[in-house]
Design a protein around this motif. Structure first.
Motif, PDB file in Angstrom:
ATOM      1  N   VAL A 224     -21.235   0.915   4.188  1.00 33.18           N
ATOM      2  CA  VAL A 224     -20.795   0.982   2.782  1.00 33.18           C
ATOM      3  C   VAL A 224     -19.650   1.982   2.646  1.00 33.18           C
ATOM      4  CG1 VAL A 224     -21.457   1.567   0.409  1.00 33.18           C
ATOM      5  CG2 VAL A 224     -23.094   0.402   1.888  1.00 33.18           C
ATOM      6  N   THR A 225     -18.629   1.601   1.884  1.00 32.14           N
ATOM      7  CA  THR A 225     -17.581   2.537   1.488  1.00 32.14           C
ATOM      8  C   THR A 225     -17.590   2.655  -0.027  1.00 32.14           C
ATOM      9  OG1 THR A 225     -16.137   2.228   3.389  1.00 32.14           O
ATOM     10  CG2 THR A 225     -15.085   2.889   1.351  1.00 32.14           C
ATOM     11  N   ILE A 226     -17.696   3.897  -0.488  1.00 36.22           N
ATOM     12  CA  ILE A 226     -17.597   4.191  -1.921  1.00 36.22           C
ATOM     13  C   ILE A 226     -16.140   4.541  -2.192  1.00 36.22           C
ATOM     14  CG2 ILE A 226     -18.378   5.690  -3.806  1.00 36.22           C
ATOM     15  CD1 ILE A 226     -20.788   4.343  -2.764  1.00 36.22           C
ATOM     16  N   ASP A 227     -15.452   3.722  -2.976  1.00 39.79           N
ATOM     17  CA  ASP A 227     -14.026   3.923  -3.215  1.00 39.79           C
ATOM     18  C   ASP A 227     -13.818   4.521  -4.607  1.00 39.79           C
ATOM     19  OD1 ASP A 227     -11.307   3.874  -3.393  1.00 39.79           O
ATOM     20  OD2 ASP A 227     -11.076   1.712  -3.103  1.00 39.79           O
ATOM     21  N   VAL A 228     -13.476   5.808  -4.627  1.00 43.92           N
ATOM     22  CA  VAL A 228     -13.196   6.477  -5.908  1.00 43.92           C
ATOM     23  C   VAL A 228     -11.718   6.851  -5.996  1.00 43.92           C
ATOM     24  CG1 VAL A 228     -15.537   7.358  -6.188  1.00 43.92           C
ATOM     25  CG2 VAL A 228     -13.858   8.747  -4.967  1.00 43.92           C
ATOM     26  N   GLY A 229     -10.896   6.200  -5.140  1.00 46.25           N
ATOM     27  CA  GLY A 229      -9.476   6.525  -5.094  1.00 46.25           C
ATOM     28  C   GLY A 229      -9.153   7.392  -3.897  1.00 46.25           C
ATOM     29  N   THR A 230      -7.881   7.786  -3.788  1.00 49.94           N
ATOM     30  CA  THR A 230      -7.455   8.657  -2.686  1.00 49.94           C
ATOM     31  C   THR A 230      -6.340   9.570  -3.169  1.00 49.94           C
ATOM     32  OG1 THR A 230      -6.523   8.715  -0.452  1.00 49.94           O
ATOM     33  CG2 THR A 230      -5.824   6.892  -1.824  1.00 49.94           C
ATOM     34  N   ASN A 231      -6.299  10.758  -2.584  1.00 48.11           N
ATOM     35  CA  ASN A 231      -5.203  11.690  -2.881  1.00 48.11           C
ATOM     36  C   ASN A 231      -4.123  11.629  -1.808  1.00 48.11           C
ATOM     37  OD1 ASN A 231      -6.562  12.520  -5.174  1.00 48.11           O
ATOM     38  ND2 ASN A 231      -7.614  14.194  -4.128  1.00 48.11           N
ATOM     39  N   ASN A 232      -4.221  10.637  -0.932  1.00 46.06           N
ATOM     40  CA  ASN A 232      -3.246  10.466   0.135  1.00 46.06           C
ATOM     41  C   ASN A 232      -2.054   9.670  -0.396  1.00 46.06           C
ATOM     42  OD1 ASN A 232      -1.834   9.476   2.446  1.00 46.06           O
ATOM     43  ND2 ASN A 232      -3.682   9.674   3.695  1.00 46.06           N
ATOM     44  N   GLU A 233      -0.943  10.375  -0.657  1.00 46.65           N
ATOM     45  CA  GLU A 233       0.235   9.740  -1.266  1.00 46.65           C
ATOM     46  C   GLU A 233       0.794   8.619  -0.393  1.00 46.65           C
ATOM     47  OE1 GLU A 233       1.573  10.002  -4.169  1.00 46.65           O
ATOM     48  OE2 GLU A 233       0.364  11.674  -4.925  1.00 46.65           O
ATOM     49  N   LYS A 234       0.722   8.820   0.923  1.00 48.21           N
ATOM     50  CA  LYS A 234       1.247   7.805   1.844  1.00 48.21           C
ATOM     51  C   LYS A 234       0.502   6.485   1.668  1.00 48.21           C
ATOM     52  CE  LYS A 234       2.273   7.071   6.729  1.00 48.21           C
ATOM     53  NZ  LYS A 234       2.021   7.531   8.104  1.00 48.21           N
ATOM     54  N   LEU A 235      -0.819   6.567   1.504  1.00 41.31           N
ATOM     55  CA  LEU A 235      -1.602   5.352   1.305  1.00 41.31           C
ATOM     56  C   LEU A 235      -1.352   4.746  -0.077  1.00 41.31           C
ATOM     57  CD1 LEU A 235      -5.067   6.241   2.896  1.00 41.31           C
ATOM     58  CD2 LEU A 235      -3.289   4.761   3.831  1.00 41.31           C
ATOM     59  N   LEU A 236      -1.247   5.596  -1.091  1.00 40.45           N
ATOM     60  CA  LEU A 236      -1.018   5.090  -2.447  1.00 40.45           C
ATOM     61  C   LEU A 236       0.305   4.337  -2.544  1.00 40.45           C
ATOM     62  CD1 LEU A 236      -2.286   8.127  -4.567  1.00 40.45           C
ATOM     63  CD2 LEU A 236      -3.391   5.888  -4.324  1.00 40.45           C
ATOM     64  N   ASN A 237       1.251   4.697  -1.673  1.00 38.69           N
ATOM     65  CA  ASN A 237       2.564   4.041  -1.677  1.00 38.69           C
ATOM     66  C   ASN A 237       2.678   2.940  -0.625  1.00 38.69           C
ATOM     67  OD1 ASN A 237       3.620   5.681  -3.756  1.00 38.69           O
ATOM     68  ND2 ASN A 237       3.941   7.341  -2.290  1.00 38.69           N
ATOM     69  N   ASP A 238       1.577   2.690   0.101  1.00 34.11           N
ATOM     70  CA  ASP A 238       1.586   1.682   1.167  1.00 34.11           C
ATOM     71  C   ASP A 238       1.214   0.323   0.577  1.00 34.11           C
ATOM     72  OD1 ASP A 238       1.176   0.055   3.345  1.00 34.11           O
ATOM     73  OD2 ASP A 238      -0.171   1.416   4.406  1.00 34.11           O
ATOM     74  N   GLU A 239       2.118  -0.657   0.707  1.00 36.72           N
ATOM     75  CA  GLU A 239       1.851  -1.968   0.102  1.00 36.72           C
ATOM     76  C   GLU A 239       0.640  -2.662   0.729  1.00 36.72           C
ATOM     77  OE1 GLU A 239       4.827  -4.988   0.761  1.00 36.72           O
ATOM     78  OE2 GLU A 239       5.499  -4.025   2.622  1.00 36.72           O
ATOM     79  N   PHE A 240       0.247  -2.235   1.932  1.00 34.07           N
ATOM     80  CA  PHE A 240      -0.884  -2.866   2.592  1.00 34.07           C
ATOM     81  C   PHE A 240      -2.196  -2.109   2.368  1.00 34.07           C
ATOM     82  CE2 PHE A 240       2.602  -4.158   5.685  1.00 34.07           C
ATOM     83  CZ  PHE A 240       2.776  -5.408   5.107  1.00 34.07           C
ATOM     84  N   TYR A 241      -2.184  -1.052   1.554  1.00 35.53           N
ATOM     85  CA  TYR A 241      -3.420  -0.288   1.322  1.00 35.53           C
ATOM     86  C   TYR A 241      -4.447  -1.169   0.611  1.00 35.53           C
ATOM     87  CZ  TYR A 241      -6.676   3.282  -0.279  1.00 35.53           C
ATOM     88  OH  TYR A 241      -7.815   4.009  -0.514  1.00 35.53           O
ATOM     89  N   ILE A 242      -5.706  -1.153   1.100  1.00 34.19           N
ATOM     90  CA  ILE A 242      -6.719  -2.100   0.609  1.00 34.19           C
ATOM     91  C   ILE A 242      -7.628  -1.517  -0.474  1.00 34.19           C
ATOM     92  CG2 ILE A 242      -6.743  -3.483   2.726  1.00 34.19           C
ATOM     93  CD1 ILE A 242      -9.257  -1.936   3.599  1.00 34.19           C
ATOM     94  N   GLY A 243      -7.416  -0.238  -0.849  1.00 31.34           N
ATOM     95  CA  GLY A 243      -8.318   0.402  -1.805  1.00 31.34           C
ATOM     96  C   GLY A 243      -7.735   0.541  -3.195  1.00 31.34           C
TER      97      GLY A 243
END
Length: 587
Positions: A224-243
C-alpha cells in the motif's frame, strides 16, 4: 469449458468445478500459513489464454502435453516442454546479460507479473545474487524512476482523493485473506528522501521478500502507498510523475487519512493482520508506532527491524571482540528513527542480561546528530525521541572529536549521509581498539558512511565491518576480508512469519529481542573465521524458520497468541507453513 478438473496437491487430489472464469484457490498456495480446517467450495479454473495470463497459475512452457490438451493450450505454446529448472536456468542466463541493474529489476518485475511461481523460484534459489536487485540498492533507483518504468500497477494506491472511501478501496483488492500489509507514504525512501507516490517500489519489494525469504503466501501480502502529495519539486514538475501533484498534506488532514486507513484495515482484515510501516519520515514514524502499537499489530521496519538486525550482529560479534554487550561503549552517527531504535533495543538487551534498569543501560550509548554529541545541556531543544540519549558531558561538535572523547568500541552509522566515516575517524577507532566494530548502515550504497575497502584499509585490517548495502570482498595485504550485511531482510520475513503462525495480536519488544538472539545463533564458526557477523543469505529460509519459531514462542509466552494449542515443535511448524514456489500438476 465445463466439467471437473482435478489438481494434484501434496500427494492428494482436490476436486474443483470449473466454469471458465479466473482461478480461485480455496486452500491458498500449498496451504501455507492457512488454517487447514476449512470447507472446500466450488471455484473457477481458467483455461486457454486466460490461464497463460494468470501469473499465479501460468507455467509457461512447463505445461505438459496432457495439461495442454486438458486446458485448451494446444497451439497457444511452442511445442517444446521445459521443466521449471530449465526455465530458471534460461532466465538467469538472460538476467546476467544485463549490465544495468535497473534493467534486471524491470525484467524481474515483468516475470512476477507473468509467472509468479517462477519469479519466487528464481529469487529463492539465487537469493544472494538477486537480493540487491529486488531490494537495496537497486530498488532505490527504481523508486526514483518509478513513473518512467511504470507498467502494471502493483498494490493499492490510497490518496487524499480516497478520503472517506478507504474501506471501499480495500474491498477493491481481489484477495480477502490478507495477513501482511507493508505501507509507505513515500516521504523518506531509503536515503533518497521524498519520492511521494513512487515509493511504491518499497512495499512491493519488501513483500516479495516476505514470500521468498519468509515463506508467507504472495496472495496474503498487500503493498500500500498512502499518497498525501510530495515536497519533491523535481517530481512535481515531472510529466511522468504518477502521484498527486501537490505539496504534502500535514497535521490534521494527514492524521485523519491515516486514522481512516488503520481503522479500515482492521475492519476489513481483522485483528491479526500485520501492518508494517515503511520509510515514513522520523516525526510520523515514531508517532504512528506509538499511537497504534496498543490497538493494532504494527511493526516499523526502519525503527524495529533495523534495530533487531543490528543487535543480532552485535551479539554475534562478541565471539570476535570478546566481553559481554554491557562491556562495550556504543557511538552512533545519526539520531533518527534507525539510530534511536537500535540504541533502545541495545539498552533493552543489556538490561535483560544484567537486570539493570534501562535508564542505566542507556548510559553506555551515545548519539551524534547534525549539531554534535547529544548531551544534557541540549535537552530543551531536542526532539522527544532523542531526549533519553542526552547524557552528562561537555558539548562536542564533530564525529571525530566525539570518538576521541567517548572512546567507543562500536561505531554505528545511521545518518543517511555518505562518506562521514572519514579516514581520521576509522584510524581513531583502530587506535582505541584491537578490533573496532564499525557498522555503516545507511542505504543505498552511495549513502554508506564508508565502504568496506575504506574500513579495512584505514584500520589496517583490524576492523570488523558490516554495512546496510552489500560490498564485494576486499583484499588487504594478502588477506581477503568478507564484510557482513546488516540487512533488515534477515529479520522482517521470519519475524512476520512468527507473528502469523502464532496468530499474534500485538508486537512487543521481547519479540524483537528473541528475533535478534535467534539470528545471532545462526552464525557458524566458519562464518566467524571469515570475519562475518551475519550468516550467508543462501540459508535464509532456514534462518527465517528459526527466527519465526523463537518469535512465536515469545508470543505464546506473553499470552498474545490466538492460534491454539501451541505446536510442539515450532521450527518444524514454521517450515511446514512456508510457501513453496514449485509448479503443481493440473489434470
Amino acid at each position: 469449458m465445463s466439467g471437473t478438473l482435478k489438481e494434484m496437491r501434496n500427494g492428494g487430489e482436490v476436486s474443483v468445478t470449473s466454469n471458465g472464469g479466473g482461478v480461485r484457490d480455496s486452500y491458498g498456495e500449498d496451504s501455507a500459513t492457512e488454517d487447514q480446517l476449512i470447507t472446500p467450495w466450488t471455484f473457477s479454473v481458467a483455461s486457454g489464454c486466460s490461464l497463460l495470463r494468470d501469473p499465479r497459475y501460468n507455467k509457461g512452457l512447463a505445461f505438459t502435453e496432457g495439461e495442454r490438451d486438458a486446458h485448451y493450450l494446444r497451439g497457444l505454446l511452442p511445442p517444446a516442454v521445459f521443466n521449471q529448472e530449465l526455465q530458471e536456468k534460461r532466465l538467469m542466463h538472460n538476467l546476467r546479460q544485463y549490465e544495468v541493474p535497473l534493467h534486471r529489476y524491470t525484467a524481474l518485475m515483468d516475470l512476477q507479473e507473468r509467472n509468479e511461481k517462477l519469479f519466487y523460484k528464481l529469487l529463492i534459489d539465487n537469493v544472494e545474487e538477486l537480493l540487491p536487485v529486488v531490494y537495496t540498492p537497486t530498488v532505490g533507483e527504481a523508486c526514483q524512476k518509478y513513473g518512467s518504468i511504470f507498467r502494471r500497477p502493483q498494490g493499492l494506491y490510497i490518496s487524499l482523493k480516497e478520503k472517506g472511501k478507504i474501506l471501499e478501496v480495500l474491498k477493491n483488492w481481489p484477495e480477502k485473506s490478507i495477513q501482511v500489509i507493508v505501507v509507505t507514504d513515500g516521504e523518506r525512501i531509503l536515503g533518497l528522501g521524498d519520492l511521494g507516490c513512487q515509493g511504491m517500489g518499497i512495499p512491493v519489494g519488501k513483500l516479495s521478500l516476505y514470500t521468498a525469504l519468509g515463506g508467507v503466501r504472495p496472495s496474503s501480502c498487500l503493498p500500500v502507498t498512502i499518497d498525501v502529495g510530495t515536497n519533491n519539486e523535481k517530481l512535481l514538475n515531472d510529466e511522468f510523475y504518477i502521484g498527486l501533484r501537490q505539496k504534502r498534506a500535514t497535521g490534521k488532514e494527514y492524521e485523519e487519512l491515516l486514522e481512516e486507513f488503520m481503522c479500515a484495515v482492521k475492519q476489513n482484515y481483522g485483528e491479526k493482520v500485520l501492518i508494517q510501516f515503511e520509510d515514513f519520515a522520523n516525526h510520523n514514524a515514531f508517532d504512528l508506532l506509538e499511537k497504534y502499537r496498543s490497538s493494532h499489530l504494527v511493526f516499523n521496519d526502519d525503527i524495529q527491524g533495523t534495530a533487531s538486525v543490528v543487535l543480532a550482529g552485535l551479539l554475534a560479534s562478541l565471539k570476535l571482540v570478546g566481553g559481554a554487550l554491557a562491556d562495550h561503549t556504543f557511538l552512533f552517527l545519526g539520531a533518527g528513527e534507525a539510530g534511536t531504535g537500535i540504541a533502545e533495543l541495545i539498552a533493552l538487551e543489556i538490561s535483560k542480561q544484567t537486570k539493570a534498569p534501562v535508564e542505566e543501560t542507556r548510559k553506555k550509548i551515545w548519539l551524534v546528530d547534525s549539531k554534535g554529541l547529544i548531551v544534557s545541556s541540549r535537552l530543551e531543544s531536542l526532539q522527544h525521541f532523542k531526549k533519553p540519549w542526552a547524557h552528562e558531558h561537555k558539548p562536542v561538535k564533530g564525529l571525530l572529536d566525539a570518538v576521541k572523547a567517548i572512546k567507543p568500541t562500536v561505531l554505528i552509522g545511521s545518518s543517511g549521509v555518505g562518506k562521514t566515516f572519514t579516514k581520521e575517524v576509522v584510524e581513531a577507532m583502530a587506535a582505541l581498539n584491537e578490533k573496532p566494530l564499525i557498522l555503516a548502515l545507511s542505504n543505498p550504497t552511495s549513502q554508506s558512511e564508508c565502504t568496506a575497502e575504506e574500513a579495512y584499509t584505514w584500520s589496517k585490517g583490524k576492523a570488523i565491518f558490516a554495512s546496510g548495502s552489500p560490498f564485494d570482498p576486499v583484499e588487504y595485504e594478502g588477506k581477503v576480508f568478507v564484510s557482513g550485511q546488516a540487512n533488515n531482510a534477515y529479520i522482517f520475513p521470519g519475524f512476520g512469519l512468527g507473528l502469523i503462525i502464532s496468530g499474534a495480536i500485538r508486537v512487543r519488544d521481547e519479540m524483537l529481542l528473541a528475533a535478534s538472539e535467534a539470528l545471532a545463533a545462526q552464525v557458524s564458526q566458519e562464518n566467524y573465521d571469515k570475519g562475518l557477523i551475519y550468516p550467508p543469505f543462501s540459508n535464509i529460509r532456514k534462518i527465517s524458520a528459526h527466527i519465526a519459531a523463537d518469535v512465536a514462542a515469545k508470543v505464546y509466552d506473553l499470552g498474545l497468541a490466538t492460534h491454539l494449542p501451541r505446536p510442539k515443535d515450532l521450527v518444524k511448524y514454521a517450515e511446514s507453513c512456508m510457501y513453496s514456489p514449485g509448479y503443481r500438476s493440473y489434470r
